[in-house]
Write a protein that holds these residues in place. Structure first.
Motif, mmCIF file in Angstrom:
data_model
loop_
_atom_site.group_PDB
_atom_site.id
_atom_site.type_symbol
_atom_site.label_atom_id
_atom_site.label_comp_id
_atom_site.label_asym_id
_atom_site.label_seq_id
_atom_site.Cartn_x
_atom_site.Cartn_y
_atom_site.Cartn_z
ATOM 1 N N THR A 112 -21.984 -103.331 150.309
ATOM 2 C CA THR A 112 -22.560 -104.669 150.235
ATOM 3 C C THR A 112 -23.812 -104.628 149.384
ATOM 4 N N GLU A 171 -29.689 -105.400 150.234
ATOM 5 C CA GLU A 171 -30.517 -106.128 151.205
ATOM 6 C C GLU A 171 -29.749 -106.501 152.468
ATOM 7 N N ASN A 172 -28.398 -106.333 152.434
ATOM 8 C CA ASN A 172 -27.582 -106.722 153.586
ATOM 9 C C ASN A 172 -27.054 -105.542 154.391
ATOM 10 N N ARG A 206 -27.183 -105.783 158.118
ATOM 11 C CA ARG A 206 -26.369 -106.872 158.674
ATOM 12 C C ARG A 206 -24.943 -106.447 158.973
ATOM 13 N N ASP A 229 -19.502 -111.285 150.608
ATOM 14 C CA ASP A 229 -20.622 -110.597 151.248
ATOM 15 C C ASP A 229 -20.466 -109.081 151.243
#
Length: 272
Positions: A141, A144-145, A148, A202
């Motif tokens: 991904t 920055e994710n 998550r 995403d």
């Protein structure tokens, strides 16, 4: 009376399954040869002086076909070249897709290579060589994710878009494990990672080896725990079902290549 005797004889032969060639064999000459007792596709390869190898050309670092030049590169492409050299035959790479790879095997090519995961479903339809790489599914991904998308529970949520390439184990994994997330099917595995960078998806869940390589190529992307993937899997080469002679030769070649430095020499520029 002679014609009656001949008719009876033909009927008996048909029942026994030893009548005309069309009763038991494909109309493809190569396929017919594979079914003759004691015959192997290995004999066909050596007789024609050519080994035909299927590959998708869309799964780096294992296989890649440049859309402009048509040039083939990748770990398994170089391994196929080594296989051909050791057989003293020429190599022909035959383009295929993940959706057609089993159909093309044995019809358009002698074996298939290119980061092919070992699955029980494929094993019901074809033989595998011995495995040459351990792998498993893990996310990639935008960096920055990363936090998550550590777990499947975090990924399988409404509003999360998981991109997949149709026809392979990535699509199967997504279908089997995701219920709330949106599965986005993208037909070109060569451009699928730029879709994540562009914000059109995403993440992708794919093999850890691919996530590491793609993260090296795209600073915007990060592999998520590639050393601890969600699954266990292995890579191997796909061979026509039933041809034990060819399978044993490929296994012996691969065993030697993995222990005499050949595989490490070929893989190092790609995997480090």
């Amino acid at each position: 009376m002679r014609w009656k005797a001949a008719a009876v004889t033909l009927a008996v032969l048909a029942v026994l399954g030893i009548g005309t060639a069309s009763a038991n064999y494909s109309t493809d000459p190569g396929a017919q040869a594979e079914l003759r007792p004691g015959h192997s596709r290995l004999d066909t390869i050596q007789r024609r002086g050519e080994v035909q190898v299927c590959s998708t050309g869309d799964y780096r670092p294992f296989t890649y076909r440049d859309p402009v030049t048509g040039e083939w590169t990748g770990i398994d492409i170089d391994m196929a070249r080594d296989l051909a050299e050791r057989l003293d035959v020429r190599l022909t790479i035959v383009p295929t897709t993940w959706g057609r790879i089993l159909q093309d095997l044995g019809r358009r090519c002698d074996l298939s290579v290119g980061g092919i995961s070992v699955t029980l479903d494929r094993a019901t339809q074809a033989f595998y060589s011995e495995p040459y790489l351990r792998d498993g599914k893990t996310p990639i991904t935008r960096c920055e994710n990363v936090e998550r998308f550590q777990t499947l529970e975090q990924i399988d949520r409404s509003g999360v878009r998981v991109i997949v390439n149709p026809g392979g184990t990535n699509e199967r994994f997504a279908e089997d494990n995701l219920r709330q997330a949106t599965i986005v099917r993208h037909p070109d595995n060569n451009t699928i990672f730029t879709e994540i960078i562009a914000g059109n998806a995403d993440l992708m869940i794919t093999d850890a080896t691919e996530t590491r390589w793609q993260a090296e190529q795209h600073p915007e992307l990060c592999a998520v725990h590639p050393d601890q993937p969600f699954t266990f899997s292995e890579k191997a080469y796909l061979l026509p079902r039933g041809d034990v002679v060819l399978q044993e030769w490929v296994d012996q070649w691969l065993h030697l290549a993995r222990n005499d430095g050949t595989y490490d020499r070929i893989a190092k520029p790609w995997l480090g």
